[in-house]
Each structure stands twice: as C-alpha cells, then as structure tokens.
Design a protein around this motif. Structure first.
Motif, mmCIF file in Angstrom:
data_model
loop_
_atom_site.group_PDB
_atom_site.id
_atom_site.type_symbol
_atom_site.label_atom_id
_atom_site.label_comp_id
_atom_site.label_asym_id
_atom_site.label_seq_id
_atom_site.Cartn_x
_atom_site.Cartn_y
_atom_site.Cartn_z
ATOM 1 N N THR A 1 6.599 3.984 16.432
ATOM 2 C CA THR A 1 6.542 3.906 14.968
ATOM 3 C C THR A 1 7.903 4.068 14.309
ATOM 4 O O THR A 1 8.186 3.435 13.291
ATOM 5 C CB THR A 1 5.556 4.944 14.407
ATOM 6 O OG1 THR A 1 5.904 6.244 14.888
ATOM 7 C CG2 THR A 1 4.127 4.610 14.821
ATOM 8 N N MET B 1 -1.862 -0.710 14.374
ATOM 9 C CA MET B 1 -1.755 -0.907 12.925
ATOM 10 C C MET B 1 -2.013 0.399 12.181
ATOM 11 O O MET B 1 -1.305 0.734 11.214
ATOM 12 C CB MET B 1 -2.750 -1.974 12.463
ATOM 13 C CG MET B 1 -2.429 -3.383 12.930
ATOM 14 S SD MET B 1 -3.693 -4.571 12.393
ATOM 15 C CE MET B 1 -3.540 -4.451 10.609
ATOM 16 N N LEU B 2 -3.007 1.163 12.625
ATOM 17 C CA LEU B 2 -3.318 2.430 11.968
ATOM 18 C C LEU B 2 -2.172 3.426 12.129
ATOM 19 O O LEU B 2 -1.865 4.202 11.209
ATOM 20 C CB LEU B 2 -4.608 3.009 12.535
ATOM 21 C CG LEU B 2 -5.883 2.206 12.217
ATOM 22 C CD1 LEU B 2 -7.077 2.771 12.980
ATOM 23 C CD2 LEU B 2 -6.156 2.199 10.725
ATOM 24 N N ARG C 1 0.377 2.478 9.605
ATOM 25 C CA ARG C 1 -0.103 2.854 8.268
ATOM 26 C C ARG C 1 0.110 4.330 7.975
ATOM 27 O O ARG C 1 0.429 4.728 6.839
ATOM 28 C CB ARG C 1 -1.586 2.518 8.147
ATOM 29 C CG ARG C 1 -2.199 2.812 6.788
ATOM 30 C CD ARG C 1 -3.702 2.970 6.892
ATOM 31 N NE ARG C 1 -4.062 4.145 7.708
ATOM 32 C CZ ARG C 1 -5.316 4.474 8.001
ATOM 33 N NH1 ARG C 1 -6.311 3.728 7.577
ATOM 34 N NH2 ARG C 1 -5.564 5.555 8.740
ATOM 35 N N ASP C 2 -0.052 5.156 9.015
ATOM 36 C CA ASP C 2 0.045 6.600 8.822
ATOM 37 C C ASP C 2 1.482 7.100 8.728
ATOM 38 O O ASP C 2 1.701 8.273 8.396
ATOM 39 C CB ASP C 2 -0.669 7.323 9.966
ATOM 40 C CG ASP C 2 -2.184 7.131 9.935
ATOM 41 O OD1 ASP C 2 -2.695 6.734 8.859
ATOM 42 O OD2 ASP C 2 -2.831 7.368 10.961
ATOM 43 N N GLU D 1 1.394 -2.465 2.475
ATOM 44 C CA GLU D 1 0.068 -3.051 2.289
ATOM 45 C C GLU D 1 -0.191 -3.987 3.460
ATOM 46 O O GLU D 1 0.549 -4.942 3.688
ATOM 47 C CB GLU D 1 -0.004 -3.831 0.976
ATOM 48 C CG GLU D 1 -1.376 -4.459 0.731
ATOM 49 C CD GLU D 1 -1.442 -5.259 -0.553
ATOM 50 O OE1 GLU D 1 -2.459 -5.964 -0.759
ATOM 51 O OE2 GLU D 1 -0.471 -5.217 -1.341
ATOM 52 N N MET D 2 -1.237 -3.716 4.221
ATOM 53 C CA MET D 2 -1.573 -4.524 5.396
ATOM 54 C C MET D 2 -2.596 -5.587 5.029
ATOM 55 O O MET D 2 -3.570 -5.295 4.342
ATOM 56 C CB MET D 2 -2.145 -3.644 6.506
ATOM 57 C CG MET D 2 -1.181 -2.667 7.108
ATOM 58 S SD MET D 2 -1.992 -1.699 8.403
ATOM 59 C CE MET D 2 -0.572 -0.927 9.170
#
Length: 368
Positions: free
Chosen positions: A87, A115-116, A119-120, A125-126
């Motif tokens: 990440t 993907m999560l 996001r974290d 914006e996905m």
C-alpha cells in the motif's frame, strides 16, 4: 514494451469518462497494453495509467526484473518488498502522478481485498473499470488482424491433422492430448482454453469437460479448440464422424451448417450483434430445433478468447471494422448427440465479414 499508442487511446477514454486514472492488474488488459502475459497472485503488481497518459508500474521486488523487461522505460516504478506490503508503494505511485484523492478505475485483474486495502490507506474514489478497454480491444488494427489470420490458419491445420488422427477405440482425452502436440508442431505452446472433445451423447453438453468416453464406430463428436499465437487466440469448432452418420445426424448437421453460414452472411454494413444472432438462430427455429439451441451465437475473440463484441439478442450496437468474433450455432439433443460449427469472422473496412477459418464445413469423416 508498453504500447504507447494504446496508452494514448486509453488516456483519451479516461478523459471521456471523467476518470483520473485506471489501475490495470494482471489480466489480458495488461497483456494488451504491455505484452506481459502474467497471472494474478497475492503480490500486487500492474500498471496505473493517468488521464494525461503518464504511468507508474507497481512491482514487488520479486518480479522487478520481469516487469522492467516487459514495461521498459515507464517513468516511475512503485517497488515494494514482502515485509512492508504494497500500500505504501501504491500511494507513492499515486503521489507521483498527482492522483491521490482522484477518481480511479480498477480493472478485473485486481483482487477485491487489495482494492479494500488501498481504500483504507488513502483517499480516492474507486469505480468499476472492467470494460474500460473493451471498445479499444474490440477494434483490431491491421497488425492484429494479420496475427489473427495466422492464428486461425494454425488451428485449421490442427483440425486437418485431427481428421486423419482420430479413430474408434481412442478415448476423448487421448484426442485432447494430441491437440496440444499438434499445436506445438506449429509453434503454439499455449491453448486459448482447454479443448473440448465431446463424443456421442457427451456432445449434447456444449462445454463438456470430461474425457473418459471411448470413441466408437459410426460416432459423432464435437471438437472445439484454439491456441494463442503472438498473444492472440484462435477458436474454432468442427463436428466429425468416425463412420457413416445416421440420417438424423445428417439432417441436423445440415441445419447447423446453414445456420452458421447465415450468421456469417448477416455481417453486413450496419449489422449488429443481435442481427447475427437472429440470422443464425432463425434457421434452427424454422427447422423445429429452437429449444435445442440455448446460448448466444458468438463472442469476440482477441487477446482473450471471450471479449467484446457479443453476438447475442439485445446487442444493438453496430459492428465496426476490426471486430473479430465467433459465429457458432449448435443443436444439442440431451442424451443423444450435439452438432456445432464455428468460424471466426472479422469485419472488413466496408462492413462485410471475412471468415478467418477455412477448414471445410461439409460433413467430415475421420480417416478419409
């Protein structure tokens, strides 16, 4: 190497959709852009393309040499080691392109868990980018079409060898193994998909995956096969006989042959995928076998063996020059047998169809 002209067209599509970037994980999309044939695993790798055409490559150190060899002079490599996770490298790449907090599409080569994790750890914006290259990939250029013609010539050659090879007493899996050997003789070492060899009653299952049945005298069998030549798939189907077909087999074979020819003939200026499906399907319906044909007539073929455009009811988008797709109607009678005939067809610049497969569609007896 990264195909810069393809990246430029992709960037144009991003701007058209109002996206800041797309991240492409291991997939046929990535192979189309870079030539890298790879497969997803737990180590995140891929390519981010921004709307201005700039890129960064995600690469674990484990794959760095392979990625650099494939991608070449990508301006920024976001490298990461196993102990640190991906990440941080992903964020560094996004910072390099100035897209942190932007609207970023992800293709279907990316795992949901990854993907999560992104996001974290960073604001963005996905959006779903599974189809972001569909239009571009479906319009083959002259170079791609020439490769696909050669790929189809090779599979036709394999089919001709199979006609001479197949004999009663062989098991279906014996034929499937030989298909790979015949492809290798022509320099093809990767299948488009696991070949289908469906004899006798197994032919009523369109995507039969067994292999234990022994081919019998006066048998009927569906052979569906394809190989990848310079990344591009071939895909063809022929129905063979090991002796004298029954009258019922002959009649149904002729219906399918006419349906397949009608589907090809429907490829005309302004035609849609729905038009091709209806033209082939109507022949089978008129002959009284409509309920025994229960799938779409065809699908696009390219770097992936299934891609756009689709020859299916409801697809009202006009076909375009450079589209390549299968026309493969069939009749499948449960517990008895099936018949399928398939050619790939390319749309010429004038909107008419060019058949890429040329092995005969007439009744074919093995060994003759």
């Amino acid at each position: 190497m990264i195909r810069k002209e393809r990246v430029a067209r992709l960037a144009e599509e991003l701007r058209r959709r109002g996206l800041d970037a797309v991240y492409i994980g291991p997939s046929t999309d990535l192979e189309y852009i870079s030539g890298l044939d790879t497969h997803p695993d737990e180590r995140v790798r891929g390519l981010m393309v921004a709307k201005d055409g700039r890129c960064f490559a995600m690469t674990p150190l484990l794959y760095r040499e392979e990625m650099v060899k494939a991608f070449g002079d990508v301006p920024f490599y976001a490298e990461w080691d196993d102990h640190e996770g991906f990440t941080g490298a992903f964020r560094r790449g996004c910072e390099h392109l100035g897209i942190v907090g932007g609207k970023i599409a992800f293709n279907d080569g990316v795992r949901a868990v990854d993907m999560l994790a992104v996001r974290d750890t960073m604001p963005l914006e996905m959006v779903n980018g599974f189809d972001i290259l569909t239009g571009q990939r479906s319009r083959k250029d002259d170079e791609e079409l020439e490769i696909m013609r050669e790929s189809s010539r090779i599979v036709d050659n394999v089919v001709a060898k199979l006609q001479k090879f197949i004999k009663p007493g062989m098991k279906e899996r014996d034929v499937a193994k030989k298909i790979a050997e015949f492809f290798e003789e022509d320099g093809v070492t990767q299948m488009s998909f696991s070949p289908i060899v469906a004899s006798g009653p197994n032919g009523s299952m369109p995507h039969y995956s067994g292999g234990g049945r022994v081919i019998e005298e006066n048998d009927i069998m569906i052979l569906d096969l394809g190989g990848r030549w310079k990344s591009y798939c071939s895909d063809t189907t022929r129905t063979f006989f090991t002796g004298t077909p029954t009258q019922e087999m002959r009649d149904i074979y002729e219906i399918v042959r006419k349906a397949q020819a009608a589907g090809e003939a429907a490829v005309q200026p302004g035609a849609t995928g729905q038009d091709v499906d209806r033209a082939a399907r109507q022949v089978i319906i008129d002959a009284g076998y409509g309920k025994y044909f229960f799938n779409r007539v065809g699908h696009g073929v390219g770097v992936a063996v299934h891609e756009g455009p689709y020859m299916i009811e409801g697809n009202t988008v006009p076909l375009e020059p450079g589209n390549v797709f299968s026309v493969e109607p069939g009749i499948y009678i449960p517990g008895k047998f099936g018949v399928r005939i398939e050619n790939l067809v390319a749309v010429r610049k004038d909107g008419t169809g060019e058949a890429l497969n040329h092995f005969t569609r007439d009744i074919t007896i093995c060994g003759e």
